[in-house]
Write an enzyme that holds these catalytic residues in place. Structure first.
Site, short mmCIF file in Angstrom:
data_model
loop_
_atom_site.label_atom_id
_atom_site.label_comp_id
_atom_site.label_asym_id
_atom_site.label_seq_id
_atom_site.Cartn_x
_atom_site.Cartn_y
_atom_site.Cartn_z
N LYS A 13 59.00 26.28 27.66
CA LYS A 13 58.70 27.71 27.32
C LYS A 13 57.43 28.42 27.85
CE LYS A 13 58.59 26.84 22.74
NZ LYS A 13 58.93 25.59 22.66
N ARG A 127 50.83 16.46 29.22
CA ARG A 127 50.51 17.84 29.34
C ARG A 127 48.93 18.03 29.11
NH1 ARG A 127 53.24 22.43 25.71
NH2 ARG A 127 52.78 20.70 23.94
N ARG A 172 56.84 17.90 14.82
CA ARG A 172 57.15 19.35 15.61
C ARG A 172 58.73 19.39 15.88
NH1 ARG A 172 52.74 18.89 20.02
NH2 ARG A 172 53.94 20.72 21.00
#
Ligand code: AP5
Ligand code: MG
Ligand code: ZN
Length: 218
Positions: A13, A127, A172
């Site tokens: 996203k 990341r 999550r």
């Protein structure tokens, strides 16, 4: 144009929102980024959100809807918005309807990034972002062109998110399945949802999203 990018943690996203911002006159409203900024600044919202985010659970609907409303008020009426990571619950979807309606905005597209959950763990633990400008990178999938130097701003400092560890990611994901995926039918019923294969290369995903926004998708 106002769009929602929907998908589980690590779906891409933020990556795709940054590209849309660079290519179109649109603004990215990421509740995750705003909450992280609030935590860093030590604001009352940040103090409430910190432990919740570190656990991988969702921050309260009131807090996130409130910050989205405040951000919308800073934008010109013609500025297109990319909602990244909001809405995440049925209550937030409701709140967004109200926030848009009172500002004369309409929702044009909901792009669902479809991904294989097993691959997401690798994406998330690899990341990192530029500490100065926020450009996103990945240990394997997106390295800076010059090792250790941000492509965008030249900074040599990078950072990782405290919630990007395998344990928190599982929470999550569970939150996404339990609370966020169930809001898709709300938008499906309005004919707004278009699915994009989020497992493809970043460029391929960008082209697929562009096709949706330009109305040339099948
Ligand atoms: P948030 O910051 O929104 O995190 P998230 O939804 O878990 O999503 P991510 O940011 O992890 O993933 P992304 O889809 O943006 O992926 P990215 O592009 O970075 O939320 C964090 C926390 O804040 C929540 O847990 C919650 O506590 C709170 N919160 C936020 N919003 C809330 C709300 N509305 N309500 C309540 N609480 C809220 O990509 C991931 C990595 O993969 C990157 O390294 C990237 O380079 C790489 N990558 C991207 N695309 C590809 C591709 N196609 N191929 C290969 N690699 C790729
Ligand atoms: Mg993100
Ligand atoms: Zn940078």
């Amino acid at each position: 144009m106002n769009i929602i990018l929907l998908g589980p943690p690590g779906a891409g996203k933020g990556t795709q929102a940054q590209r849309l911002v660079a290519e179109r006159a649109m603004v990215q409203l990421s509740t995750g980024d705003m909450l992280r900024a609030a935590v860093k600044a030590g604001t009352p919202v940040g103090l409430q959100a910190k432990a919740v985010m570190e656990s991988g659970a969702l921050v309260s609907d009131e807090i996130v809807s409130g910050i989205i409303g405040e951000m919308l008020d800073t934008l010109g009426a013609d500025t297109g918005v990319i909602f990244d990571g909001f809405p995440r619950t049925a209550a937030q979807a409701d709140a967004l309807d109200g926030l848009l309606a009172t500002r004369g905005r309409t929702l044009d597209h909901v792009v669902e990034l479809e991904v294989d959950e097993a691959a997401l763990i690798e994406r998330i633990v690899g990341r990192y972002t530029c500490a100065k400008c926020g450009e996103g990178y990945h240990d394997r999938f997106k390295l800076p062109k010059v090792a250790g130097v941000c492509d965008v701003c030249g900074s040599t400092e990078f950072k990782r998110r405290p919630d990007d560890n395998a344990d928190t990611v599982r929470t999550r994901m569970a939150e996404y399945r339990a609370k966020t995926a169930p809001i898709l039918p709300i938008y499906e019923a309005r004919g707004l949802v278009q699915r994009v294969d989020g497992m493809a290369d970043i460029d391929v995903v960008s082209r697929a999203i562009a096709a949706v926004l330009d109305g040339v998708a099948g």
